[in-house]
Structure formats: C-alpha cells, structure tokens
Design an enzyme around this catalytic site. Structure first.
Site, mmCIF file in Angstrom:
data_model
loop_
_atom_site.group_PDB
_atom_site.id
_atom_site.type_symbol
_atom_site.label_atom_id
_atom_site.label_comp_id
_atom_site.label_asym_id
_atom_site.label_seq_id
_atom_site.Cartn_x
_atom_site.Cartn_y
_atom_site.Cartn_z
ATOM 1 N N PHE A 141 0.394 -1.784 0.142
ATOM 2 C CA PHE A 141 0.103 -0.143 -0.393
ATOM 3 C C PHE A 141 1.216 1.151 -0.245
ATOM 4 O O PHE A 141 1.987 1.160 0.857
ATOM 5 C CB PHE A 141 -0.874 0.426 1.217
ATOM 6 C CG PHE A 141 -1.645 1.900 0.824
ATOM 7 C CD1 PHE A 141 -2.753 1.529 0.238
ATOM 8 C CD2 PHE A 141 -1.698 2.254 2.542
ATOM 9 C CE1 PHE A 141 -4.060 2.527 0.806
ATOM 10 C CE2 PHE A 141 -1.634 4.109 1.844
ATOM 11 C CZ PHE A 141 -3.337 3.731 0.867
ATOM 12 N N ASP A 225 9.128 3.411 1.895
ATOM 13 C CA ASP A 225 8.323 3.930 1.913
ATOM 14 C C ASP A 225 7.623 3.671 3.153
ATOM 15 O O ASP A 225 7.886 2.523 3.875
ATOM 16 C CB ASP A 225 6.877 3.719 1.323
ATOM 17 C CG ASP A 225 5.373 3.758 1.855
ATOM 18 O OD1 ASP A 225 5.781 4.224 2.812
ATOM 19 O OD2 ASP A 225 4.667 4.266 1.539
ATOM 20 N N LYS A 254 2.921 10.058 8.319
ATOM 21 C CA LYS A 254 2.242 9.626 9.660
ATOM 22 C C LYS A 254 2.955 10.356 10.839
ATOM 23 O O LYS A 254 2.254 11.133 11.174
ATOM 24 C CB LYS A 254 2.316 8.481 9.839
ATOM 25 C CG LYS A 254 1.263 7.878 8.565
ATOM 26 C CD LYS A 254 0.432 6.391 8.875
ATOM 27 C CE LYS A 254 -0.472 6.372 7.905
ATOM 28 N NZ LYS A 254 -0.485 5.177 6.524
HETATM 29 C C1 PLP Z 1 -0.338 5.469 5.392
HETATM 30 C C2 PLP Z 1 0.330 5.118 3.554
HETATM 31 C C3 PLP Z 1 0.193 5.744 3.043
HETATM 32 C C4 PLP Z 1 -0.821 6.808 2.330
HETATM 33 O O1 PLP Z 1 -0.154 8.153 3.438
HETATM 34 P P1 PLP Z 1 -1.504 9.214 3.800
HETATM 35 O O2 PLP Z 1 -0.823 10.387 4.263
HETATM 36 O O3 PLP Z 1 -3.424 8.874 3.439
HETATM 37 O O4 PLP Z 1 -1.404 9.490 2.015
HETATM 38 C C5 PLP Z 1 1.718 5.510 2.192
HETATM 39 N N1 PLP Z 1 2.184 4.913 2.480
HETATM 40 C C6 PLP Z 1 1.975 3.878 3.594
HETATM 41 C C7 PLP Z 1 3.308 2.277 3.466
HETATM 42 C C8 PLP Z 1 1.255 4.296 4.240
HETATM 43 O O5 PLP Z 1 1.283 3.475 5.461
#
Ligand code: PLP
Length: 408
Positions: A141, A225, A254
């Site tokens: 994701f 990521d 986050k």
């Molecule tokens: C939450 C998340 C995203 C997306 O972040 P948003 O602030 O919701 O756009 C992308 N990659 C990972 C691994 C995430 O946990």
C-alpha cells in the site's frame, strides 16, 4: 447540523453528507488526552491505533499544543517564494535522523500519498541507459492518488480508476522474485519495510539487505516507504536501521508532526541530484506551521527517549499478548509498536468491535489480521489496561485467555 428532528443522529448526517469513500465511522470522538480518547457519550477508549500511527505523542500533548499555538500566532504560511527557520531546521533534522547526511535533501508536502508521488517522479528521473520499469510488491500500500495507487499492489483498489500511470510491475515478496526482476532496465524499487495496511506483514529475513545489494549493483533507486514504519514506531527512527541498510530515498508522513498534516521525501547520495528547480512543488508543503510542529514532535521523541520506549513497550506487549495464550492468536508480527496479530479464524472485525465495547481501539486490517500502533508515549499502565480490555474482547468473541500450556 440541523437537528430539528431529535431522532436525526450523527450517523445519519454522516451518511447523508460525507462522500461515500470510507466505511461508516466507529464512534463520534470529542476529545483526547495521552493514549485515551472519549466519544460524545463520554465513553473512554484506550487508543491503540493512534490515528493509524499518526499521533506519536498521543492526544493533546503539551508539546504539540505549544508548537502549533506559538507558530500560528507568528507565521502559518508564506508560499514557496520564501523560506522560514522551521523549514530549514526540519530539513537539517531529517537529514540527520534518516542518516542521509550532508548529501541528503528533503522535499516537503502534506501527506503520505504526496510523498510517494514525489518519489514516483524521482523514479521517472532515473533514466540512465533508457531504464523505465518501476518495481513494487503485491499486496503493498502506497496511497490513493493516481501515482501512489499505481504503486499500490492491490488490484481491487486500482481497477475502478484505470488507466493509471504505466510502467509499474508488482512482484511477490520473495528474495527469488527480487533476484529475477532487478536488472539494468529497472529505474526504482519501492518497498514498505513492513507492510502496514496489509496487516503488519514482515518481509522475509534478509530481504532488505538483498534488495540493497541488487539495486546498488544495477543503478536502481531503492525507495523505502516508511510512512507507517518511520519516526520511531519500530523502535528505531526508521525500520531500515533494523536491517542495517540505507535507501536512496525514503518517504515519511503519518507520525512526523503528531497529527498536523505533513509529508516528506528525503533523498540520499546521487538521488539528491535528480530533481532540478521547477520540476515539482506544493503550495502548502513545508509551511512553517507544519514544519515547526514536526520539529517539536521530533525533538520530544528524541529528548523523552520515546524510540527506546517503543522498542521496550513493544517487547513487553508482545510478551503479554503471547502469555494470554488465546487460541485465536496464531502469530505476532511487526516490530516495536507496530504490531500485527494473525488470527486463527477470520473474525478480526468481530474482535475489534468487541474491543470497542470494552473501551479499546484496535484495527481490523483484514478479516484475519489485527493491527495496533499505539502512541510512542505508552507506559506500563497503558499496557496493563490494554491487556485487561483485550482479554475481555477475546472472551466476548469466544476465545478467552487460557492458562499457560505446560512444557512438553
Ligand atoms: C498511510 C500510508 C500511505 C498513504 O498516506 P496518506 O497520508 O494517507 O496519503 C502510504 N504508504 C504507507 C505505507 C502508508 O501506511
């Protein structure tokens, strides 16, 4: 809200007036403090999700309150025609805590998806030898915008929105698949060090080390990521430290500013030379309000020893959960305070609902996985309360804690 009819609840208003993008909310929250939040009926919940790994310092932390208040009363926003001290300080701080060092650079935006959009563009700029393929993992994701969705390895999320930006392939999360794919035609490899949304799924042992070797050998950007795993959550500033490697770029969001929206792409070494002036930008990105808050949050994480706390409380929680000996819990995954529970029955939704009843917020990442990401500030007291309420939830769904299994 026009509550002429008293029968008209907040759920009705939500269903009538909010875009039908997300599922129905679990409660209407009114305030929080530390690791606790309260709903409109003053029911208390222990928050072991923390806004999905966002509220690093818990709720209403004085450091966040003070930073936001101080900054908003001087400068909240200035546009990218100007810089500010908080922005410069945060860029330097990120270079230090990521280990990118003097050759590092930081780009600022407002969310995780935007950080991955910037990283996607970075990947497109790695064109040496005509390379263009971007490799990502199945079941990964990376966000919901078109570029980050193209990176995301979930067909059902992508299909309604095709065509997506092209050139992205998704491979199995095995070292064999990695070895079969990484060559001189690949521009970038995108990885979550632990797959958060998938239910806190660890990569195979040695995977990140092998990914680093292969990408280095073939001139491929290794882009991690760490939007969910970063900022102390796994008991290190970044999860790649657990593997003893450094990426060419990392995306962060986050937990970075304790709830104020912010995201960042940090580049290392030669990756810092790919973007040229005018190639990317964001109106709100790097504004003094968000960057000052991030500085305060990161400073507090450091000075209060919260990374070490994440490691220690992670170990404690895992031990205490294992000691419950519930037949429902097959597996305990993740690291530090990013915790995934693999269930023996597909009743994660039922369990998380029972937890809400017991005053505990945990997340059903899918039907057989529970995800937890408590704030980094939790003490033994919160661990005790968690165990009490989680035990009640396990009992409610018919899988109560058991006495220890005698040694064989
Ligand atoms: C939450 C998340 C995203 C997306 O972040 P948003 O602030 O919701 O756009 C992308 N990659 C990972 C691994 C995430 O946990």
């Amino acid at each position: 809200m026009s509550d002429v009819n008293t029968e008209h609840t907040w759920v009705d208003t939500f269903n009538e007036s909010l875009m039908r993008t997300m599922g129905q909310p679990l409660a209407l929250l009114t305030h929080g403090r530390g690791a606790f939040v309260w709903d409109e009926n003053e029911k208390e919940y222990l928050d072991f999700l923390a806004g999905i790994a966002v509220n690093s310092l818990g709720h209403a932390h004085p450091v966040v309150v003070e930073a936001v208040t101080r900054q908003v009363s001087t400068l909240a926003h200035v546009s990218n025609y100007f810089s500010t001290r908080p922005q410069l300080e945060l860029a330097e701080r990120l270079k230090r805590i990521t280990g990118a060092g003097p050759a590092g650079r930081a780009y600022f935006c407002n969310s995780g998806a935007e950080a991955n959009e910037a990283a996607f563009k970075l990947a497109r700029l790695n064109t040496r030898g005509g390379r263009s393929t971007i490799v990502s993992l199945k079941n990964s994701f990376h966000g919901r915008t078109m570029g980050s969705l193209a990176l995301t390895g979930k067909r059902e999320m992508q299909e309604p929105f095709e065509p997506l930006p092209g050139g992205v392939i998704h491979i199995d999360s095995t070292i064999e698949a990695l070895e079969a794919t990484i060559d001189d035609s690949v521009a970038a490899l995108f990885l979550e060090p632990i797959k958060g949304e998938a239910g806190v799924i660890d990569l195979p042992e040695g995977y990140l080390q092998r990914a680093r070797e292969l990408t280095e050998q073939h001139g491929v950007l290794l882009i991690l990521d760490e939007i969910q795993t970063g900022i102390g959550r796994t008991g290190r500033w970044f999860a790649y430290e657990l593997a003893g490697i450094k990426p060419d770029a990392v995306t962060i969001a986050k937990g970075m500013a304790g709830g104020v929206p912010i995201g960042s792409l940090v580049t290392f070494g030669w990756a810092s030379d790919l973007f040229q002036r005018g190639m990317h930008g964001s109106t709100f990105g790097g504004n003094p309000l968000a960057t000052a808050t991030a500085n305060a949050v990161l400073e507090e994480i450091e000075s209060a020893g919260l990374i070490d706390n994440a490691e220690r409380k992670g170990v404690l929680l895992r031990d205490r959960i294992a000691a419950l000996n519930s037949p429902l819990i097959d597996e305990i995954r993740g690291h530090g305070l990013l915790i995934g529970l693999g269930l023996s029955e597909p009743i994660a939704l039922k369990l998380s609902a029972a937890a809400m009843d017991a005053g505990l917020i945990i997340n059903a990442a899918n039907e057989s996985s529970i995800r937890m990401a408590p704030p980094l500030i939790i003490r033994e007291l919160e661990v005790d309360i968690f165990i009490t309420r989680f035990s009640a939830a396990l009992t409610a769904v018919g899988f109560p804690p058991q006495p220890p299994t005698p040694e064989a």
